[in-house]
Design an enzyme around this catalytic site. Structure first.
Site, PDB file in Angstrom:
ATOM      1  N   ASP A   1       0.675  -1.085  -0.045  1.00 36.69           N
ATOM      2  CA  ASP A   1      -0.038  -0.118   0.109  1.00 36.69           C
ATOM      3  C   ASP A   1       0.987   1.113   0.054  1.00 36.69           C
ATOM      4  OD1 ASP A   1      -2.906   1.083   0.305  1.00 36.69           O
ATOM      5  OD2 ASP A   1      -1.951   2.195   1.747  1.00 36.69           O
TER       6      ASP A   1
ATOM      7  N   GLU B   1       1.071   5.576   0.033  1.00 34.05           N
ATOM      8  CA  GLU B   1       0.476   7.078   0.322  1.00 34.05           C
ATOM      9  C   GLU B   1       0.940   7.851  -0.575  1.00 34.05           C
ATOM     10  OE1 GLU B   1      -2.504   7.104   1.563  1.00 34.05           O
ATOM     11  OE2 GLU B   1      -2.459   5.412   2.504  1.00 34.05           O
TER      12      GLU B   1
ATOM     13  N   HIS C   1      -6.323   4.929   5.723  1.00 27.58           N
ATOM     14  CA  HIS C   1      -5.401   5.779   4.979  1.00 27.58           C
ATOM     15  C   HIS C   1      -3.931   5.926   5.627  1.00 27.58           C
ATOM     16  CE1 HIS C   1      -8.650   6.801   2.287  1.00 27.58           C
ATOM     17  NE2 HIS C   1      -9.331   6.975   3.539  1.00 27.58           N
TER      18      HIS C   1
ATOM     19  N   ASP D   1      -3.659   0.036   6.049  1.00 32.54           N
ATOM     20  CA  ASP D   1      -4.581  -0.383   4.764  1.00 32.54           C
ATOM     21  C   ASP D   1      -3.691  -1.700   4.275  1.00 32.54           C
ATOM     22  OD1 ASP D   1      -5.951   1.904   5.232  1.00 32.54           O
ATOM     23  OD2 ASP D   1      -5.691   3.020   3.271  1.00 32.54           O
TER      24      ASP D   1
END
Length: 223
Positions: free
Chosen positions: A29, A31, A187, A192
């Site tokens: 994951d 960001e 988030h 996540d």
């Protein structure tokens, strides 16, 4: 075979290597500072190693994560920062340049690939194309030649959850699967990625329990 040769020889194919055609599933994951992998900053990266127990069930194992410094000239959309809660300039934010960050994340993944007798890792993600595009863009910017991940293949838990639970939103899929979801933790790349790993393992384990593990008990194609 000499002692040195045996130390460098690849491990025999493990159960997880046989289950996924020599690919090692690794949940990723990211960001970011936006939606465009070519122009927007990679800000945080998490990777979760998935393993298989003696009963052939997948489970979430180690998590590796770090913050990433935006590459030179990277775009950062304030709206993205509102969602992920990252302050790239926070004095306590320990972040690594992309080259160093990828090296630190890739090292344990390469080791796991070797230890399991797999040929390479394959990215697992929720809407996996997004994460894979950002990962590949960073690899290209850094000129990394030994990317452990398959360059375009992936397992998408949004698609798998749509099939298994009739839900494509991560939070709804997890709740439907009985795995829970904390919206306050969402988030964060770590949270996540770990919840996506739990969802992936749950789907595969349910499939294998009800349909059979491919290659075993007559479940192999053509049997």
């Amino acid at each position: 075979m000499s002692e040195q040769d045996s130390a460098t020889a690849p491990a025999p194919a493990s159960a997880i290597a046989r289950r996924f055609r020599s690919f090692l599933p690794v949940v990723v994951d990211v960001e970011t500072g936006g939606l465009n992998s070519q122009t927007d900053a990679l800000l945080q990266l998490a990777a979760v190693i998935v393993r298989m127990d003696e009963q052939g069930r997948l489970y979430r194992a180690e998590t590796h994560s770090l913050h990433v410094r935006p590459f030179e000239g990277a775009n950062i959309d304030p709206k993205s920062l509102e969602i992920n809660g990252i302050d790239p300039d926070h004095p306590l934010r320990i972040a690594y340049g992309e080259q160093d960050a990828l090296g630190r994340i890739f090292k344990p993944i390469r080791q796991e690939v070797r230890d399991t007798g797999c040929t390479r890792a394959i990215l697992v993600g929720h809407n996996a194309t997004f994460d894979l595009n950002f990962l590949n863009a960073a690899v290209e910017r850094c000129g990394i030649r030994r990317n452990p991940f398959h360059p375009f293949g992936s397992f998408d838990t949004a698609t798998l959850a749509g099939l298994a639970f009739g839900q494509t939103v991560l939070a709804k899929a997890l709740r439907t699967a009985g795995l829970g979801w904390d919206g306050q933790e969402a988030h964060s790349a770590v949270y996540d990625a770990e919840k996506t790993a739990d969802l992936f393992c749950e789907i595969v384990n349910r499939w294998d329990a009800h349909i059979g593990i491919p290659g075993q008990n007559g479940a192999e194609q053509g049997t």
